[in-house]
Design a protein around this motif. Sequence first.
Motif, PDB file in Angstrom:
ATOM      1  N   SER A 243      24.009  10.142  31.620  1.00 21.22           N
ATOM      2  CA  SER A 243      23.790   8.699  31.459  1.00 21.22           C
ATOM      3  C   SER A 243      25.062   7.973  31.058  1.00 21.22           C
ATOM      4  CB  SER A 243      22.696   8.455  30.408  1.00 21.22           C
ATOM      5  OG  SER A 243      21.468   8.996  30.830  1.00 21.22           O
ATOM      6  N   ARG A 247      26.818   5.149  33.245  1.00 26.07           N
ATOM      7  CA  ARG A 247      27.023   3.812  32.683  1.00 26.07           C
ATOM      8  C   ARG A 247      28.494   3.397  32.786  1.00 26.07           C
ATOM      9  NH1 ARG A 247      24.696   4.637  28.233  1.00 26.07           N
ATOM     10  NH2 ARG A 247      26.500   4.957  26.862  1.00 26.07           N
ATOM     11  N   GLU A 405      21.057  -4.717  35.507  1.00 32.00           N
ATOM     12  CA  GLU A 405      19.732  -4.220  35.140  1.00 32.00           C
ATOM     13  C   GLU A 405      19.756  -2.728  34.841  1.00 32.00           C
ATOM     14  OE1 GLU A 405      17.209  -5.271  38.359  1.00 32.00           O
ATOM     15  OE2 GLU A 405      17.277  -7.438  37.964  1.00 32.00           O
ATOM     16  N   LYS A 408      21.365  -2.042  31.495  1.00 35.38           N
ATOM     17  CA  LYS A 408      20.423  -2.340  30.397  1.00 35.38           C
ATOM     18  C   LYS A 408      19.406  -1.217  30.232  1.00 35.38           C
ATOM     19  CE  LYS A 408      20.716  -7.396  30.685  1.00 35.38           C
ATOM     20  NZ  LYS A 408      19.971  -8.654  30.977  1.00 35.38           N
ATOM     21  N   GLU A 409      18.909  -0.689  31.349  1.00 29.95           N
ATOM     22  CA  GLU A 409      17.939   0.412  31.281  1.00 29.95           C
ATOM     23  C   GLU A 409      18.561   1.633  30.615  1.00 29.95           C
ATOM     24  OE1 GLU A 409      16.411   1.245  35.132  1.00 29.95           O
ATOM     25  OE2 GLU A 409      15.516  -0.731  35.433  1.00 29.95           O
ATOM     26  N   GLU A 411      21.092   1.695  28.555  1.00 34.35           N
ATOM     27  CA  GLU A 411      21.365   1.420  27.124  1.00 34.35           C
ATOM     28  C   GLU A 411      20.079   1.568  26.309  1.00 34.35           C
ATOM     29  OE1 GLU A 411      23.140  -2.411  27.195  1.00 34.35           O
ATOM     30  OE2 GLU A 411      25.188  -1.632  27.481  1.00 34.35           O
ATOM     31  N   LYS A 412      18.941   1.157  26.904  1.00 39.39           N
ATOM     32  CA  LYS A 412      17.687   1.306  26.185  1.00 39.39           C
ATOM     33  C   LYS A 412      17.324   2.780  25.982  1.00 39.39           C
ATOM     34  CE  LYS A 412      15.525  -3.045  27.650  1.00 39.39           C
ATOM     35  NZ  LYS A 412      14.423  -3.657  28.447  1.00 39.39           N
ATOM     36  N   GLU A 413      17.627   3.592  27.013  1.00 42.71           N
ATOM     37  CA  GLU A 413      17.319   5.020  26.930  1.00 42.71           C
ATOM     38  C   GLU A 413      18.118   5.703  25.841  1.00 42.71           C
ATOM     39  OE1 GLU A 413      17.946   6.691  30.753  1.00 42.71           O
ATOM     40  OE2 GLU A 413      16.299   5.576  31.713  1.00 42.71           O
ATOM     41  N   THR A 414      19.336   5.196  25.607  1.00 40.05           N
ATOM     42  CA  THR A 414      20.178   5.807  24.586  1.00 40.05           C
ATOM     43  C   THR A 414      19.958   5.168  23.221  1.00 40.05           C
ATOM     44  OG1 THR A 414      21.963   4.279  25.187  1.00 40.05           O
ATOM     45  CG2 THR A 414      21.944   6.436  26.247  1.00 40.05           C
TER      46      THR A 414
END
Length: 414
Positions: A243, A247, A405, A408-409, A411-414
């Motif tokens: 990830s 990213r 998008e 952002k996905e 970053e949310k997972e981490t």
Amino acid sequence: MLFKGLTLLFLVITVEFWIINYDMLMNEDIWIYDKGSLLGMEVRSVVNDYSVHTIIDDMIREYGLDESKNVYFRLESSIRTLDPVEIAEGVVSFEMPYDVSVSNDKSSFRALGRFVIPVFMPRNYHEVEAALQSLEAVEFVAKHYYIADSFWWYLSFELNGSRVKLSINIKKDGWLDGYEIEVTANNVSETLQLVWNGVKEPIYTPEVTKRSFYRGIATGLFFATIIFAGLWLRTRFRPVSSSSEIREALYVAKKRIEMYGETYLLIWRIFCTGSLVIGLMAAYGTVITDSDLLVVLLLIYGVAATAILLIIGAWMSNIRKLAMFKHKSGEIFIGTSSIVPMCIVVTTWFIGMLVFSHIFAPENLGFGPIFTIITAAIITPLILLVLKLINPGNEIEKINKMIQEIIKELEKET
């Protein structure tokens, strides 16, 4: 390193081969058929009035058409002259400057003493047309059909007290596709129409064979270079999987798109404008000079423009690291719009050729201006629709939003 070295090696060899053998690769042979070349014709129609004797009666007898509907012409010598005046005179005197034998069963051939029609033609037909135009007491009209890649000659002249009309259809690589003769004597007309029966067995001259061999080598070297370049570029890909790496790669792609998106759009617009100009120039040249080279150059331009835009788009998309990355929203790649310059240049050439034909050579068209207007009215809106749907500005905006998008996905997972 292996594929990189092979790519550079084959690139150097290919460039040197093209430079050294440029004349061999780019020039065309005027006469391409050698002894033994065979062409079959069949009778499409015949009108023979036995109350009058004309050269059509003699032709039927010489070709054996009184016993068979098929006649096969075999070339028994090379052409004796390429002088357009002598060839033009041979067309109207039925004495082409080469020897031919005929057969009705494609097995037993007999020498043809008279009525040697232009079964095979040298490809200096523009000069021959000029010579035919200048012959005294000969009415001559030529029509060239670009899509069919053939031309028609219409001749009318007096011969032995008879009025002779010829309609000759020749393919541009120099073989007879149709031949119609009408002879009027004593107010009685006879006609004989021959058409190609599907049998064509060419034997090419050593010069043509050598040129084809060199072109085969050049083509092979070109594709070998492309293949090794592709394998080399494949080794340059460094697909990411974690990830954090994805990213980071997305951030790089986002930065490049924001910095160079406008530049990409400018280059795309320049190529599209160039496609319009080159398409029109090639269309004009095709109509005026009847040269296939301009079409080749047009296609080279279209392919080069597409390739350059694809390379820039792939770099901006950071395809080297994101090549294997898949997302439900789609693929991170800017390049769909790269096909637009190719579509424009081909479409512009096609419509331009129709328009210029009406202006400069209306006698070469088998249809009127209504066909051209309808064609343009159908194709032009389609191209405008493609420009609207496949626009790099929209493509860049879409990919940029997609990247934001996905980041952002992640970053949310981490």
